[in-house]
Design an enzyme around this catalytic site. Structure first.
Site, PDB file in Angstrom:
ATOM      1  N   LYS A 108      -8.381 -44.705 -24.246  1.00  0.00           N
ATOM      2  CA  LYS A 108      -8.788 -43.378 -24.729  1.00  0.00           C
ATOM      3  C   LYS A 108     -10.179 -43.010 -24.218  1.00  0.00           C
ATOM      4  CE  LYS A 108      -5.221 -42.932 -27.595  1.00  0.00           C
ATOM      5  NZ  LYS A 108      -5.362 -43.282 -28.995  1.00  0.00           N
ATOM      6  N   TYR A 110     -12.515 -41.729 -20.564  1.00  0.00           N
ATOM      7  CA  TYR A 110     -12.590 -41.384 -19.139  1.00  0.00           C
ATOM      8  C   TYR A 110     -13.569 -42.308 -18.470  1.00  0.00           C
ATOM      9  CZ  TYR A 110     -10.428 -37.123 -20.950  1.00  0.00           C
ATOM     10  OH  TYR A 110      -9.618 -36.258 -21.573  1.00  0.00           O
ATOM     11  N   ILE A 115     -15.596 -40.390 -24.056  1.00  0.00           N
ATOM     12  CA  ILE A 115     -14.455 -40.509 -24.971  1.00  0.00           C
ATOM     13  C   ILE A 115     -13.438 -39.415 -24.713  1.00  0.00           C
ATOM     14  CG2 ILE A 115     -15.731 -41.710 -26.797  1.00  0.00           C
ATOM     15  CD1 ILE A 115     -15.693 -38.992 -28.321  1.00  0.00           C
ATOM     16  N   CYS A 116     -12.201 -39.830 -24.857  1.00  0.00           N
ATOM     17  CA  CYS A 116     -11.105 -38.902 -24.642  1.00  0.00           C
ATOM     18  C   CYS A 116     -10.796 -38.236 -25.964  1.00  0.00           C
ATOM     19  CB  CYS A 116      -9.891 -39.675 -24.113  1.00  0.00           C
ATOM     20  SG  CYS A 116      -8.482 -38.639 -23.764  1.00  0.00           S
ATOM     21  N   LEU A 117     -11.204 -36.973 -26.047  1.00  0.00           N
ATOM     22  CA  LEU A 117     -11.072 -36.312 -27.351  1.00  0.00           C
ATOM     23  C   LEU A 117      -9.640 -35.879 -27.618  1.00  0.00           C
ATOM     24  CD1 LEU A 117     -14.391 -34.364 -27.146  1.00  0.00           C
ATOM     25  CD2 LEU A 117     -13.831 -36.157 -28.783  1.00  0.00           C
TER      26      LEU A 117
END
Lengths: 172, 594
Positions: A108, A110, A115-117
């Site tokens: 989760k 990149y 952070i991958c929201l």
């Protein structure tokens, strides 16, 4: 889509009025003031509710932010460094908060530890331009991400308390 | 660049906000758990409030006590303190005693925590006020603010009620501990009692004052002295002594108990031996006056009405039995010209109640005449009818004989007594509840009961009698018709026989006459006798076949009373007709012709 507790938190922090990015000169200063006021209020609220979970500071221009955040799982405190830049297109584009030390440890995320929201964070943000700011990004983005990811990572054994302990100790 | 300055300032504010200590928040549930854990580990000691919502440490309690004391101006009642702090009284008390130990400025007097400053102020306030003024003011507030009494001999001495009560308790204790005659002075000196208070309390404790004893003490006017001394007590002055509240209370209590349980009680053992019977009676009358439930017996005893009415119970069955018997006997009473009635009168005279009886008779007569004149309820009417019938029967008797011979006045039954007082007493004595009752009381109860019992009994007897009489009347009518029929046949027969005899006299011998006459005579006679018997209510069994001997006896009996019954007769026809009270049809000519 957003849980009740988060909604309540959001309701308690002020919204922004000025739509300005770092390149907007005087307006950015205005925007930055609002950002600080919002953050102060947010932090105060958190402390009142015994729910303090991050430290944040910025460079003088207010374009680069860095600090720490922590998450308490099973009575143990896991602390991480965070950093993010204010995008040129801010506030239309939401800031991309990064936890560099977790880079490559979870899907989760990149490259660079951003952070991958969640899927609904971005449309939510887009709907609320220019009302949302850094505080909102923290409350709606990083907060829920930590709540979901950290226990998962701990369970997987990707992160352990031992290596975090030193980090936590020096702060508290 | 003021704006950037402002941003800097805000940034600093933000940092400060972030660094400020987080408010540690524990849920109430957690806190309670933590505290109970700490208590369990004996790490802390807490005192719970009475509602259980709060607890405080002993140190806090001590602090709060001191604060409250200060707020209340240096003097506070422990009870009040307990209410304010809402902590169990024992905690307050123990803490206060602890505080007093450490703090010389505090004293505990009569459950009041008093600060030295309060006493100082108090002393300052009283300072340089003249003693006269003080005593005057104190006297003014006696009985209201100051709860106490002034010694009647020395105005400077005031006894507080607490002191008097304490002294009273001590005296009571000292005296109950005495096992042998002891000089009062010795007790007085040993326990250091106030002499006057001692005597007055002693008298009070005894509950009564003997005038003689007071005279011996040198009090010339005992009643006046008592009145003056015990204004609030309202003593009762009796002939030889004066009774205090305590004795009255005791009597009242036992009377009340007796009344509520429907029993009786003797007051005599409750009062001191010095009391005379009349004293006790006076007390008792005083006590039960206005209470209709209570009856005073034999001067000293109280009996509840309920108890007396309970005594009535055993008589109900006795009454029914006796009434049944008497109702039968009563028949003969009526016919034997009141022999029994006069006897009853005689026995009634034993207890002197005949005067009453006479009066009742008179009253009854009046009632009876009233009934006759047509008034009264349905029940009465029934009664009237039945009596009327009886009269008619008897009147006819009277018509046929010389009349007026009947001694019983018409329209009433003879006075009946149920039981004599002695008999009632005897019955009462066998009752279980009354086993313990003294003889005099039984007699008195019996006397009370006798009149109502008699009255009731008479009612019962009358109703039973009338019932049987009613049955008899019915039978009488029936028999009457039967008799009439029989008689007319007999008459016809007789006439026929007579004619036949006359006809055959010429040619046949006279031997035929005798049996015919006899048979007619007998059939008639038997009917007549039965009829007469019922008429006179002599209990003769209906179907009794009379022998000629028995018949003669019955006839004899009638002849003694009434002269109308003739056995010897000149001729047959006459004999039949003379049988009284039987209307005869004229002999049927048709039948005669046959």
């Amino acid at each position: 889509m957003v849980d009740e507790a988060t909604k309540r938190t959001l309701a308690q922090i002020p919204l922004h009025k000025t739509k300005a990015g770092p390149r907007d000169g005087e307006l950015w200063v205005q925007r930055l003031k609002e950002e600080y006021q919002t953050l102060i209020k947010y932090v105060q609220n958190n402390k009142e509710a015994d729910n303090d979970w991050f430290r944040l500071e910025s460079n003088t221009e207010g374009t680069r932010w860095f600090g720490k955040c922590w998450y308490i799982h099973e009575l143990l405190k896991y602390q991480f460094d965070i950093e993010f830049d204010i995008p040129v297109t801010y506030p239309t584009t939401a800031p991309e908060i990064a936890i560099p030390e977790l880079d490559g440890k979870t899907a989760k995320m990149y490259r660079g530890g951003k952070i991958c929201l969640t899927d609904h964070f971005k449309p939510l943000w887009a709907r609320n331009v220019p009302k949302f700011g850094i505080g909102h990004a923290m409350a709606l983005g990083l907060g829920p991400w930590l709540a979901v990811e950290i226990p998962d990572l701990i369970q997987k054994g990707v992160i352990s308390h031992a290596e975090r302990a030193m980090n936590g100790a020096e702060d508290t | 660049m003021a704006d950037w300055e402002e941003v800097k300032r805000l940034a600093a504010d933000f940092q400060r906000a972030q660094l400020s200590s987080t408010k540690q928040k524990l849920s109430e549930r957690n806190v309670i758990e933590i505290v109970s854990k700490l208590i369990g580990l004996k790490l802390i000691e807490v005192v719970y409030t009475l509602d259980g919502k709060e607890y405080l440490t002993p140190q806090e309690l001590a602090k709060e006590i001191k604060e409250e004391l200060f707020v209340h101006g240096g003097r506070i009642n422990l009870v009040e303190l307990q209410q304010i702090l809402n902590v169990d009284f024992s905690h307050v008390e123990s803490k206060v005693t602890e505080i007093i130990k450490h703090d010389k400025n505090l004293t505990l007097v009569l459950g009041q925590l008093i600060d030295k400053s309060y006493l100082d102020r108090f002393a300052e306030e009283l300072y340089d006020l003249p003693a006269d003024f003080l005593s005057e003011n104190v006297h003014e507030r006696l009985g209201s603010v100051i709860k106490g009494q002034v010694d009647s001999y020395d105005n400077d001495v005031i006894f507080t009620e607490a002191f008097v009560a304490r002294t009273r308790a001590r005296i009571r204790g000292a005296f109950s501990a005495i096992t042998r005659p002891t000089a009062v002075m010795a007790i007085l000196s040993q326990y250091d009692f106030q002499e006057r208070l001692f005597y007055s309390i002693l008298e009070e404790l005894n509950g009564y004052l003997e005038y003689d004893a007071m005279n011996r003490l040198g009090i010339t006017d005992p009643k006046g002295f008592i009145k003056k001394r015990y204004k609030s007590e309202k003593p009762i002055f009796l002939s030889t002594c004066c009774s205090g509240r305590a004795i009255q209370d005791q009597i009242e209590a036992s009377v009340e108990e007796a009344l509520s349980t429907g029993a009786w009680t003797d007051i005599m053992p409750l009062v001191p031996t010095i009391f005379s019977t009349s004293d006790v009676n006076q007390l008792l009358t005083n006590c039960v006056s206005g209470n209709h439930e209570a009856v005073v017996c034999c001067d000293t005893m109280v009996v509840s009405r309920k108890f007396i009415s309970n005594c009535n119970k055993p008589f109900a069955s006795l009454m029914a039995d006796k009434a049944e018997k008497d109702a039968k006997k009563n028949v003969s009473i009526l016919s034997t010209q009141g022999g029994k009635g006069s006897h009853v009168k005689l026995s009634g005279m034993d207890d002197g109640s005949s005067g009453r009886d006479d009066k009742k008779e008179g009253r009854k007569k009046k009632v009876a005449t009233c009934t006759k004149s047509g008034g009264g309820t349905q029940g009465r009417e029934v009664k009237m009818k039945s009596t009327k019938k009886k009269y008619r029967a008897r009147d006819q008797d009277d018509d046929s004989d010389d009349g007026g011979a009947q001694a019983i006045p018409k329209g009433r039954e003879p006075e009946l007594e149920f039981m004599s007082i002695d008999e009632i007493t005897a019955v009462l004595r066998t009752e279980k509840d009354l086993e313990e009752c003294p003889e005099e009381m039984l007699t008195e109860i019996a006397t009370t009961l006798q009149r109502p019992l008699n009255r009731e009994y008479q009612e019962v007897a009358k109703s039973i009698f009338l019932q049987s009489a009613g049955v008899a009347t019915g039978r009488l009518v029936e028999k009457h018709t039967v008799n009439c029929r029989r008689k007319s046949t007999a008459l016809t027969n007789a006439i026929l026989f007579e004619k036949g005899i006359k006809q055959s006299l010429g040619d046949s011998s006279s031997s035929g006459e005798a049996p015919t006459e006899d048979s007619v005579h007998r059939s008639d006679e038997h009917g007549g006798q039965c009829y007469k018997a019922t008429d006179h209510m002599v209990s003769l069994a209906e179907d009794t076949q009379l022998t000629s001997e028995g018949r003669a006896k019955v006839i004899n009996r009638f002849q003694k009373k009434k002269k109308n019954w003739r056995v010897s007769k000149p001729n047959l026809t006459w004999c039949v007709i003379r049988t009284p009270g039987v209307p005869l049809k004229k002999p049927d000519k048709k039948k005669e012709g046959k």
